[in-house]
Design a protein around this motif. Structure first.
Motif, PDB file in Angstrom:
ATOM      1  N   MET A  31       1.428   4.397  -2.813  1.00 28.40           N
ATOM      2  CA  MET A  31       1.317   5.837  -2.547  1.00 28.40           C
ATOM      3  C   MET A  31       2.547   6.600  -3.050  1.00 28.40           C
ATOM      4  N   ARG A  80      -3.275   8.266   3.592  1.00 29.87           N
ATOM      5  CA  ARG A  80      -3.935   8.660   2.326  1.00 29.87           C
ATOM      6  C   ARG A  80      -4.583  10.036   2.418  1.00 29.87           C
ATOM      7  N   GLU A  95       0.853  -1.215   0.000  1.00 29.04           N
ATOM      8  CA  GLU A  95       0.000   0.000   0.000  1.00 29.04           C
ATOM      9  C   GLU A  95       0.880   1.254   0.000  1.00 29.04           C
TER      10      GLU A  95
END
Ligand code: PLP
Length: 331
Positions: A259, A330, A255
């Motif tokens: 990003m 995020r 993840e």
């Protein structure tokens, strides 16, 4: 707000209930001293090492956590301590506690960790530290590099395999071959008994005797002594936990990569992330903290040392906590 602790990399999963049940029975015997010779525990650990390595109880000495073992090793062989950087901070802190000299050697090349000691440093040092996999970078050190270090070092080489159980990579089989090798193993990150404190050193009997001479008679407490025997009996239940931790850690790293940041290899219960920019990293650290998530910033020297000014280390916790960390990142 209760903070989620992704700073300390202890095992975030409690020991299996079967382990806790057996351990509870020992509580009623705490009026007695520990055994002092720790023979039952040593036998259990020899069995755990397996028949491929023909080691006996004379090859082992236990300590009050691996931290104490690091201290004992430093007191016996230190003097001039060669320490790669970045790595676990207790090697240099143990040296400082004994007023010893440290040669720090940076192993980061273009952001990657690569064990490459200078030959002259290896000739100067009385004790060389190798952390495998390395805390905080997570990198596995190739076996050939460790063998080369053992061959080139004038003094003792301590290989800290605190996170061994996550990958199964070890040089414990070289203990008989190399008189200058001492391997360290822990019980905190793998068997989840950090609160009880237990660690072990594995080396030739003549080396072990040097540590035995300076350790306190009951340095490992009675509950830790018993817990060591119990957890080793239940290793198959723990294997599932280790697999789960690696899976969660690697998913988190994927993840992070998506990003656009740079996660280091996941070979233990933590993930180091390079946020590519110092200002960005400190903003992210604060954002996580303000959202109830505690992490280890690379620029503090609490747990590890070395120049990691744009890095943050995340301990691997349960799925829910890692998901929350991703959500905050995020935002
Ligand atoms: C590489 C390494 N060695 C040793 C230790 C100390 O472990 P223990 O809890 O057994 O004292 C740690 C803990 O952070 C560690 O990361």
């Amino acid at each position: 707000m209760e903070m989620i602790d992704l700073a300390l990399a202890d095992l975030k999963f409690p020991p299996p209930s079967s382990v806790l049940r057996e351990l509870r029975q020992e509580i009623s015997k705490v009026n007695y001293y520990p055994s002092g010779d720790y023979l039952e525990l040593k036998q259990a650990f020899c069995n755990y090492l397996g028949p491929e390595v023909s080691l006996t109880s004379e090859n082992l000495v236990f300590g009050n956590g691996l931290d104490e073992v690091i201290d004992l090793v430093t007191r016996v062989w230190g003097g001039v301590n060669l320490i790669p950087s970045p790595t676990f901070s207790q090697y240099s802190m143990a040296a400082a506690r004994s007023n010893q000299r440290v040669i720090s050697s940076s192993m980061l090349r273009q952001g990657n960790y690569e064990l490459n000691f200078d030959e002259t440093d290896l000739k100067k040092a009385s004790l060389v530290w190798v952390c495998n996999p390395n805390n905080p970078t997570g990198d596995l050190i190739p076996r050939k590099k460790i063998e080369q270090t053992l061959d080139d070092a004038r003094g003792m080489v301590a290989v800290d395999e605190c996170y061994y159980e996550y990958t199964g990579k070890t040089v414990v089989d070289l203990v008989e071959e190399y008189e200058n090798l001492i391997v360290l193993r822990g019980f905190s990150k793998n068997f989840g008994i950090a609160g009880l404190r237990l660690g072990v050193a594995i080396s030739r009997p003549e080396n072990i005797r040097k540590i035995e001479r300076i350790r306190q008679p009951f340095n490992v407490n009675r509950m830790a002594e018993k817990a060591g025997v119990i957890v080793l009996k239940h290793k198959n239940e723990y294997k599932k936990i280790w697999q789960r931790v690696l899976k969660i850690g690697r998913k988190f790293a994927a993840e992070i990569k998506r990003m656009g940041y740079r996660p280091f290899p996941v070979n233990a219960n933590f993930v180091l992330v390079d946020f590519l920019d110092e200002k960005k990293a400190s903003e992210i650290f604060l954002k996580l903290k303000n959202n109830g998530i505690k992490t280890y910033p690379g620029w503090s020297d609490e747990d590890f040392e070395g120049d990691l000014n744009q890095h943050i280390r995340f301990a691997v916790s349960v799925e829910k906590h890692m998901k929350l960390a991703v959500e905050v990142l995020r935002r």
